[in-house]
Structure formats: C-alpha cells, structure tokens
Design a protein around this motif. Structure first.
Motif, PDB file in Angstrom:
ATOM      1  N   SER A  83       1.889  11.099  17.305  1.00 49.56           N
ATOM      2  CA  SER A  83       0.964  10.977  16.176  1.00 49.56           C
ATOM      3  C   SER A  83       1.648  10.471  14.924  1.00 49.56           C
ATOM      4  O   SER A  83       1.021  10.388  13.853  1.00 49.56           O
ATOM      5  N   ALA A  84       2.945  10.124  15.010  1.00 50.00           N
ATOM      6  CA  ALA A  84       3.690   9.772  13.803  1.00 50.00           C
ATOM      7  C   ALA A  84       3.269   8.403  13.261  1.00 50.00           C
ATOM      8  O   ALA A  84       3.078   8.230  12.063  1.00 50.00           O
ATOM      9  N   TYR A  85       3.168   7.401  14.119  1.00 48.41           N
ATOM     10  CA  TYR A  85       2.787   6.067  13.668  1.00 48.41           C
ATOM     11  C   TYR A  85       2.356   5.247  14.879  1.00 48.41           C
ATOM     12  O   TYR A  85       2.489   5.662  16.031  1.00 48.41           O
ATOM     13  N   ASP A  86       1.826   4.023  14.626  1.00 43.70           N
ATOM     14  CA  ASP A  86       1.268   3.181  15.677  1.00 43.70           C
ATOM     15  C   ASP A  86       2.294   2.223  16.273  1.00 43.70           C
ATOM     16  O   ASP A  86       2.266   1.924  17.462  1.00 43.70           O
TER      17      ASP A  86
ATOM     18  N   ASP B 147       0.819  -1.209   0.000  1.00 40.93           N
ATOM     19  CA  ASP B 147       0.000   0.000   0.000  1.00 40.93           C
ATOM     20  C   ASP B 147       0.854   1.261   0.000  1.00 40.93           C
ATOM     21  O   ASP B 147       1.616   1.476  -0.927  1.00 40.93           O
ATOM     22  N   ARG B 148       0.814   2.086   1.024  1.00 39.95           N
ATOM     23  CA  ARG B 148       1.310   3.467   0.958  1.00 39.95           C
ATOM     24  C   ARG B 148       2.570   3.705   1.816  1.00 39.95           C
ATOM     25  O   ARG B 148       2.759   3.035   2.831  1.00 39.95           O
ATOM     26  N   ILE B 149       3.337   4.693   1.383  1.00 42.85           N
ATOM     27  CA  ILE B 149       4.461   5.207   2.172  1.00 42.85           C
ATOM     28  C   ILE B 149       4.182   6.679   2.466  1.00 42.85           C
ATOM     29  O   ILE B 149       3.886   7.464   1.555  1.00 42.85           O
ATOM     30  N   GLY B 150       4.300   7.035   3.744  1.00 48.41           N
ATOM     31  CA  GLY B 150       4.059   8.407   4.154  1.00 48.41           C
ATOM     32  C   GLY B 150       5.289   9.046   4.764  1.00 48.41           C
ATOM     33  O   GLY B 150       6.194   8.366   5.259  1.00 48.41           O
ATOM     34  N   ALA B 151       5.324  10.381   4.720  1.00 48.16           N
ATOM     35  CA  ALA B 151       6.347  11.181   5.386  1.00 48.16           C
ATOM     36  C   ALA B 151       5.620  12.157   6.291  1.00 48.16           C
ATOM     37  O   ALA B 151       4.711  12.873   5.851  1.00 48.16           O
ATOM     38  N   VAL B 152       5.998  12.199   7.578  1.00 37.27           N
ATOM     39  CA  VAL B 152       5.258  12.994   8.537  1.00 37.27           C
ATOM     40  C   VAL B 152       6.220  13.814   9.379  1.00 37.27           C
ATOM     41  O   VAL B 152       7.303  13.333   9.760  1.00 37.27           O
ATOM     42  N   VAL B 153       5.850  15.061   9.673  1.00 34.93           N
ATOM     43  CA  VAL B 153       6.614  15.894  10.601  1.00 34.93           C
ATOM     44  C   VAL B 153       6.563  15.243  11.969  1.00 34.93           C
ATOM     45  O   VAL B 153       5.485  14.898  12.482  1.00 34.93           O
ATOM     46  N   ASN B 154       7.727  15.035  12.569  1.00 33.62           N
ATOM     47  CA  ASN B 154       7.814  14.351  13.852  1.00 33.62           C
ATOM     48  C   ASN B 154       8.800  15.110  14.732  1.00 33.62           C
ATOM     49  O   ASN B 154      10.009  14.980  14.566  1.00 33.62           O
TER      50      ASN B 154
ATOM     51  N   ALA C 272       1.840 -15.514  14.430  1.00 33.83           N
ATOM     52  CA  ALA C 272       0.991 -14.553  13.723  1.00 33.83           C
ATOM     53  C   ALA C 272      -0.021 -13.919  14.670  1.00 33.83           C
ATOM     54  O   ALA C 272      -0.233 -12.694  14.648  1.00 33.83           O
ATOM     55  N   VAL C 273      -0.624 -14.718  15.542  1.00 33.53           N
ATOM     56  CA  VAL C 273      -1.617 -14.197  16.479  1.00 33.53           C
ATOM     57  C   VAL C 273      -0.946 -13.283  17.506  1.00 33.53           C
ATOM     58  O   VAL C 273      -1.455 -12.198  17.831  1.00 33.53           O
ATOM     59  N   ALA C 274       0.221 -13.695  18.015  1.00 32.93           N
ATOM     60  CA  ALA C 274       0.925 -12.862  18.993  1.00 32.93           C
ATOM     61  C   ALA C 274       1.373 -11.551  18.370  1.00 32.93           C
ATOM     62  O   ALA C 274       1.251 -10.474  18.979  1.00 32.93           O
ATOM     63  N   ALA C 275       1.899 -11.587  17.142  1.00 35.66           N
ATOM     64  CA  ALA C 275       2.366 -10.370  16.476  1.00 35.66           C
ATOM     65  C   ALA C 275       1.202  -9.438  16.131  1.00 35.66           C
ATOM     66  O   ALA C 275       1.306  -8.214  16.290  1.00 35.66           O
ATOM     67  N   ARG C 276       0.095 -10.005  15.661  1.00 37.68           N
ATOM     68  CA  ARG C 276      -1.083  -9.197  15.350  1.00 37.68           C
ATOM     69  C   ARG C 276      -1.599  -8.499  16.614  1.00 37.68           C
ATOM     70  O   ARG C 276      -1.931  -7.310  16.613  1.00 37.68           O
ATOM     71  N   THR C 277      -1.635  -9.252  17.705  1.00 31.57           N
ATOM     72  CA  THR C 277      -2.140  -8.692  18.956  1.00 31.57           C
ATOM     73  C   THR C 277      -1.198  -7.639  19.508  1.00 31.57           C
ATOM     74  O   THR C 277      -1.643  -6.602  20.033  1.00 31.57           O
ATOM     75  N   TYR C 278       0.113  -7.879  19.397  1.00 25.00           N
ATOM     76  CA  TYR C 278       1.065  -6.891  19.891  1.00 25.00           C
ATOM     77  C   TYR C 278       0.887  -5.551  19.180  1.00 25.00           C
ATOM     78  O   TYR C 278       0.894  -4.492  19.795  1.00 25.00           O
ATOM     79  N   ALA C 279       0.716  -5.606  17.855  1.00 26.67           N
ATOM     80  CA  ALA C 279       0.497  -4.376  17.100  1.00 26.67           C
ATOM     81  C   ALA C 279      -0.802  -3.699  17.514  1.00 26.67           C
ATOM     82  O   ALA C 279      -0.877  -2.458  17.618  1.00 26.67           O
ATOM     83  N   ALA C 280      -1.848  -4.500  17.778  1.00 29.37           N
ATOM     84  CA  ALA C 280      -3.128  -3.931  18.228  1.00 29.37           C
ATOM     85  C   ALA C 280      -2.975  -3.272  19.596  1.00 29.37           C
ATOM     86  O   ALA C 280      -3.549  -2.208  19.859  1.00 29.37           O
ATOM     87  N   TYR C 281      -2.176  -3.899  20.475  1.00 31.16           N
ATOM     88  CA  TYR C 281      -1.931  -3.309  21.799  1.00 31.16           C
ATOM     89  C   TYR C 281      -1.178  -1.990  21.661  1.00 31.16           C
ATOM     90  O   TYR C 281      -1.507  -0.995  22.311  1.00 31.16           O
ATOM     91  N   GLU C 282      -0.169  -1.966  20.816  1.00 28.40           N
ATOM     92  CA  GLU C 282       0.593  -0.741  20.593  1.00 28.40           C
ATOM     93  C   GLU C 282      -0.305   0.374  20.040  1.00 28.40           C
ATOM     94  O   GLU C 282      -0.199   1.530  20.452  1.00 28.40           O
ATOM     95  N   GLN C 283      -1.166   0.010  19.105  1.00 22.34           N
ATOM     96  CA  GLN C 283      -2.067   1.000  18.534  1.00 22.34           C
ATOM     97  C   GLN C 283      -3.018   1.558  19.588  1.00 22.34           C
ATOM     98  O   GLN C 283      -3.334   2.753  19.589  1.00 22.34           O
ATOM     99  N   ALA C 284      -3.454   0.693  20.518  1.00 17.40           N
ATOM    100  CA  ALA C 284      -4.374   1.124  21.570  1.00 17.40           C
ATOM    101  C   ALA C 284      -3.670   1.878  22.695  1.00 17.40           C
ATOM    102  O   ALA C 284      -4.327   2.546  23.502  1.00 17.40           O
ATOM    103  N   HIS C 285      -2.327   1.753  22.774  1.00 15.25           N
ATOM    104  CA  HIS C 285      -1.546   2.427  23.816  1.00 15.25           C
ATOM    105  C   HIS C 285      -0.403   3.183  23.143  1.00 15.25           C
ATOM    106  O   HIS C 285       0.763   2.781  23.226  1.00 15.25           O
ATOM    107  N   PRO C 286      -0.711   4.275  22.455  1.00 14.06           N
ATOM    108  CA  PRO C 286       0.298   4.955  21.622  1.00 14.06           C
ATOM    109  C   PRO C 286       1.481   5.460  22.436  1.00 14.06           C
ATOM    110  O   PRO C 286       1.312   6.067  23.486  1.00 14.06           O
ATOM    111  N   ARG C 287       2.665   5.163  21.959  1.00 16.42           N
ATOM    112  CA  ARG C 287       3.892   5.696  22.576  1.00 16.42           C
ATOM    113  C   ARG C 287       4.781   6.350  21.538  1.00 16.42           C
ATOM    114  O   ARG C 287       5.914   6.664  21.800  1.00 16.42           O
ATOM    115  N   TRP C 288       4.277   6.529  20.317  1.00 16.02           N
ATOM    116  CA  TRP C 288       5.064   7.149  19.259  1.00 16.02           C
ATOM    117  C   TRP C 288       4.466   8.485  18.828  1.00 16.02           C
ATOM    118  O   TRP C 288       4.705   8.960  17.725  1.00 16.02           O
TER     119      TRP C 288
END
Length: 674
Positions: A252-255, A190-197, A234-250
């Motif tokens: 507004s730059a990325y999840d 899909d897409r590549i983005g560039a964001v002010v960070n 696959a399930v652990a990695a998918r869930t880890y990413a979902a947890y990170e998205q729900a608990h942002p530490r980056w």
C-alpha cells in the motif's frame, strides 16, 4: 545514453518465454590463455518490448509513434485514460526520514484527515517525518535552536503518535522540495508523502500521470532525440505506470518506484541548500511529446499492456509470456549505433568467472547455448564453464551478464582462440619447422613479458621428411593442444597427428575421405559456430571447401562449398578472429600481385568482407598464422623474407596491422614453417 529499465530477478525471469529447443545453438568460446579478452556484444538490457534505440531508428526512417508502438507491441490498441492520481516511491530517499523544505502556504495532511496549514516563519526552514512505533512523528527545524523540534498538529496532544501517511502540499506552487540523503534538494510536482512501510518509512510523490511523465521521459530517453521516438517513449512509460498501478507489487506504500526496477523518475529539478539550481529535468521536447500523446496508453483487451522497454535489443526482440511481447528481428534497432558494443583491453573476464566459480580452476572454455536468433546464434541462454580442475554447468546467461558487468546476454569473445596453436599448454603459440634431415622442431612462443618472438627450438623427433605438407591444424579434438595435419609424400594420404594434453604427439590417423582432387588441409578453428574446430582444403579446380569438424583429430561430418577462384591464391591460412567479431577468418595471398587478402566470415555460412592488406607479400618465403604471439590480443602473422629475416606482423584488427617486429628464428635452414 538512456538508462536500462526493467524488472530484475524472479520478476523478470517469470516474463521470459522458454525458446524451442530446435532453435537453440551451441557455441564454444575458447578463452585466451594470456593477454586481455575483448568482449563484443549486441543490445543493452533485457531486449523485451520497445527498444529505445529502435524507436529512434524508426522515427528517423519516418515512422509515427503509433507505428512504433504497433511494431513493438503487436496486437495491442491505443486509447486515452485521462490523468488519474499516481503515487511514486522515492527510493533515492533511503535514510528512514522524509524531510521537505518549508515554504509559505504549505499544508500537512495526516492519515485520512483534512489538510491543515503549517506555521510559516523565518525560523522554520524544514519539516521532517520519522517513524514512532506504528505511526509517525513530525518535527520542524528551528534555526534559532539549531535543532529539530517536535511539532504538535491541531487536534493532537504533545508526544502523540501521528497516523500514516503524512502528506506535504503547497496549493499555491503545486510542488514540494524533498531533501535527499546526499543533501541535494529535489523539486517534485504536487505532494510529498511519508508512509509507514513494514518496519520502516517510505517517501513518495503524490501527483498524477502527466506531471510524473515529465520526470520520466527525459530520464529514459535523450531529450534531443526525434519527436516521434519521444512520443512512443511517453506512451510506453505512461502505460507501464498504469500496468504497475493495476498490478500492485509495492503493497500500500506506492504504485510505482523511481528506479530501474520500474522506470527512472527524477522529478522536476535539483537544487543546493542555498537554492542554487544544480540540474533541471524539464525539457521543451519532452513536454511537447507528453502533450501530443496526453492520456494515451497501450491496451490489450480492456487493460493496460505490460509495455516493457529497454535501451537496445541489438536487432532481435526477446519474447515474454504475454502475446504482444514477441521475438522477432528488429531492423530499426539494428540500424542504429546503439545496437552493438565492445569492451577492449583487460576486462577481468577470467578472474571474475574464476572467482565466482573457484572449483573450475583456470578457465579454458565456455560452451554456451544460444537462443538461435541473430548474429553468433543469438543471446546466451546458459553456459558450461570448463576449467583445468572442474566444470560449472548450466550457468544462466543472466548470471554471466551480472558477473561480468556487461550490457546484455548477447555477446561473444572477439579474441577467442579459434585457431589454437599451443602445443604444450603453456599459453603461448608455437611454430613448427622441419630440418633438411627430417627433424620436426618446435619453436616455443615467448611469454610477452620476456619480449616478442620465439625461444630455442626443441626436437620433436625424426622421420618427418616422409611428409611433403605439414600444417598446425589447431585444437581439433578440444583438449587444449594444437594438432598437426600432414600429407604422406609417397601415397598422398592425408593424416592427422593428435597432440595429447601432456604435449606428446600421438600415432597418426588417416583423415577420412578421398583427397586425390585436393591440396593441403588447413586448420581454421570453428568457422561454423557449432563448438567444434573445422578445416578447409582447396580442390584442384580452384573451389575452396570447408569441412565441419566432429571433435576428433581429422574427423568431419559435412562439407560446404566456399566458392571458386581460389587457384588465384598461392597461399591460404586460417588466421583466427582477425576482425574481432567473434568469428574465424582466413588470409590468402594472390599469386599474380602478391596482395594479401583478409576474408571474414559471419560464423555460419557467409563471407562478410574481403579486405586488402597490401601488396609485396610475394617477397615472403613463409607465411604462418602465429595466434596471439605478442599477448596483446588479435591475430598475428609470422613471415620470413628471402634474406631469412623473420617478421611478426602484430594484432590484425579490421584490416590494419598494429605493428611489425623483427624476430629471431634460428635456424634459417628449416625446409618450411607451419
């Protein structure tokens, strides 16, 4: 080998649960004064959550991915989340610019605006986004000019500062090729983005969970592994990413990021500038695992669980501060080849620690506190580094792991000097002998650079004919010098001679207890993993008893029955760590056959093996543990045959001698050697 992933620093420390003090164990690791250090260890990484090697072991034993997830994250459930959007920070693109390869049909979206088509012609081969003030600027590479030319998007004036983010897409190919600082071109879905960070610029991949996982699972776990293991990953990695998205530490730059600070993500494939494929990260086995678990995540309550995972826990998981990250034995990880490791040869062990803590001088001992779980007492929680000029106290296990560059905090020193035989502090083991006239003689070990063997004898004084048994006891009082056991000929009293830090033999002290039913006292080093050297003695009925040392010359706190039948042996000696597992072992010679046997221990309460070292040893009049006499590590044994020739049997490791060298041992008229 899968990459280690997991949080680091304060973020990881916040997840660790302090273990109850009752479970912790102390262990003293004496650092060899010369030669190399061999480190043995368990696990790879932080040990929390799913073990990748354990998942493989469980899958090979027939467990499904659901059972694997339930084992590593008890109390959780599994449910579907669909395929929502996800932004992945591409931290490997670290040059402050986002450059993508130009393709037909490519679009650009700026800020919250609509996507617009980008010009596509033979002279434009790439697009680049850089920072301008608080916003962005976009340029194209013009092959005719061989230069970057600023691009003015529709609706903007020339030289305008463009809004963030800038997102490149290709609705036809559904992939975008990013140019990395190394020159490698990487395809992303899909897409590549560039964001002010902050004050900089960050690149990110804008896609959804399922395409993202195709660049994660094969990077974190070998694609050739069992299907159920790949599904659990696959399930652990998918869930880890979902947890990170729900608990942002980056911000507004990325999840989620693409490195081991999150989980490794390599996109789809790498290419050279001419379009030649370098590496393809797409695997049929990974695709099958992702498809079979499509959208499935681990839930605790109604939220994604923190599905920590790592390469190997070594046979014990580590607890976190959430209910489903628990500490427990892991038979699946322990059954795999990835559970244990060792580093042989010159590791820079001493120099790394001395450089990090120069005030300690020359390192002599590590007094470590362990978590009490598993082999050697478990992982190192903290340590005191004791040297010749000072002590560094309370160094964390994680800090030691970082300094030494080793795989985990679960380690021991396999070449640790369990039975220190150095009487003088020069780093070389010494041998004692008594002349017929009663002089005690010290035969100093040579420095390895000057050859294998022993130097000219030095007299330690007369009167030793009053003893009918004499043994080097090891460093009973912990001052770095070997002490001496003896038995008074006239009374049968067992005595201990402490050797001072300066090498002087002190006034003998009686060894506490009634020894009328026992034979010799034999130093073995720390056989109970409590940080203090121990000793053994054979009772007249053939039972071997272990006496737990109290840190003084001849003192002890408790005894342990090591079993019957030892009257079949006509010689027993502590030999140090012969099998290089970090625990003290013994050698015994069978009276009827002349076979020499190696008995290995687990460092707590059990024998682990008996290894036949071969027959013919009854031809030797003396058998003496010599420590690391050749400076190459391991347990050496000094033997003297009936002709008076002395032999050094070198580096016993796992029941195999690495060699035998003839050594000069003047004079041959000593009554005995010890």
């Amino acid at each position: 080998m899968p990459r280690v992933r997991g949080w680091t620093g304060a973020a990881l420390a916040a997840l660790l649960v302090a273990l109850p003090a009752a479970e912790s164990r102390a262990d003293t690791l004496s650092v060899p004064l010369t030669g190399s250090v061999e480190i043995s260890g368990r696990g790879f990484g932080h040990g929390m959550g799913l073990s990748q090697w354990g998942a493989q072991g469980a899958a090979l034993q027939g467990l499904t991915w659901q059972q694997i997830i339930a084992f590593y994250f008890p109390g959780t459930t599994v449910g579907a989340q669909g395929d929502p959007a996800l932004r992945i920070g591409v931290t490997v693109d670290s040059d402050g610019a986002t450059e993508v390869v130009s393709t037909a049909g490519q679009t650009l979206r700026l800020g919250a605006g609509a996507a617009t088509a980008l010009p596509s012609d033979a002279t434009t081969t790439a697009w680049r986004v850089t920072r301008r003030g608080t916003g962005l600027t976009v340029s194209s590479w013009d092959t005719t000019r061989a230069a970057w030319v600023e691009y003015t998007p529709p609706g903007y004036t020339s030289g305008a500062t463009l809004p963030s983010p800038a997102v490149f897409d290709n609705p036809t190919t559904h992939r975008t090729r990013l140019v990395l600082p190394s020159g490698v071109q990487r395809d992303y879905p899909d897409r590549i983005g560039a964001v002010v960070n902050g004050t900089g610029l960050s690149s990110y991949n804008d896609t959804t969970f399922e395409p993202y996982l195709r660049g994660v699972v094969g990077a974190e776990m070998p694609p050739s592994w069992a299907g159920e293991a790949l599904r659990s990953q696959a399930v652990a990695a998918r869930t880890y990413a979902a947890y990170e998205q729900a608990h942002p530490r980056w911000g507004s730059a990325y999840d989620v990021c693409d490195s081991t600070s999150c989980q490794v993500y390599r996109g789809l494939a790498d290419y050279r500038a001419d379009g030649t494929l370098v590496a393809d990260y797409r695997y049929a086995s990974v695709d099958a695992a992702i498809t079979a678990t499509a959208g499935m995540t681990v839930r605790y309550g109604q939220a994604p669980a923190l599905t920590m995972f790592g390469s190997s826990n070594g046979g014990w998981t580590v607890a976190g501060n959430v209910p489903y990250l628990v500490a427990k034995a892991d038979p699946y990880d322990a059954s795999t080849s990835g559970s244990s490791w060792s580093i042989s040869g010159s590791t820079g062990f001493r120099s790394k620690l001395e450089s990090a803590y120069p005030a300690i001088g020359s390192l002599r001992q590590l007094v470590v506190t362990r978590d009490g779980r598993g082999l050697w007492g478990g992982r190192v929680v903290s340590a005191d580094l004791i040297g010749t000029t000072g002590t560094a106290s309370g160094v964390s296990g994680a800090r030691l792991q970082s300094i030494l560059g080793i795989r985990s905090t679960w380690f021991t020193l396999a070449d640790t000097d369990h039975l220190r035989r150095d009487l003088t502090g020069d780093g070389q083991p010494d041998v004692l002998g008594v002349t017929p006239g009663g002089l005690l003689m010290r035969l100093p070990g040579k420095a390895p650079a000057t050859g294998v063997g022993f130097g000219a004898p030095t007299s330690l004084g007369p009167g030793w004919q009053t003893l009918d048994l004499l043994r080097t006891a090891g460093d009973l009082d912990g001052n770095g010098r070997a002490d001496i056991f003896g038995r008074v000929r006239a009374t049968g009293q067992r005595v201990c001679y402490p050797v001072s830090a300066a090498g002087a033999i002190g006034t003998r002290v009686p060894v506490a207890g009634d020894w009328s039913a026992f034979g010799e006292l034999i130093g073995v080093g720390d056989m109970t993993s409590d940080g203090r050297p121990d000793f053994i003695s054979r009772r007249n009925d053939g039972r071997l008893m272990l006496f737990q040392g109290d840190g003084t010359c001849g003192g002890w706190t408790a005894s342990q029955d090591l079993g019957p039948g030892w009257n079949a042996m006509d010689g027993i000696m502590g030999v140090g760590d012969a099998d290089r597992d970090g625990n003290a072992d013994i050698i015994a010679r069978e009276r009827s056959t002349g076979i020499l046997w190696l008995y290995t221990r687990d460092g707590v309460s059990r024998w682990t093996s008996r290894v036949n070292l071969g027959p013919g040893w009854n031809a030797m009049t003396d058998l003496v543990p010599a420590g690391d006499a050749d400076g190459l590590g391991g347990a050496d044994v000094l033997a003297r045959d009936t002709s008076g020739q002395a032999w050094l049997y070198q580096d016993l490791g796992g029941g195999v001698w690495k060699g035998r060298s003839a050594v000069s041992l003047p004079p041959t008229s000593y009554v005995g050697l010890s």
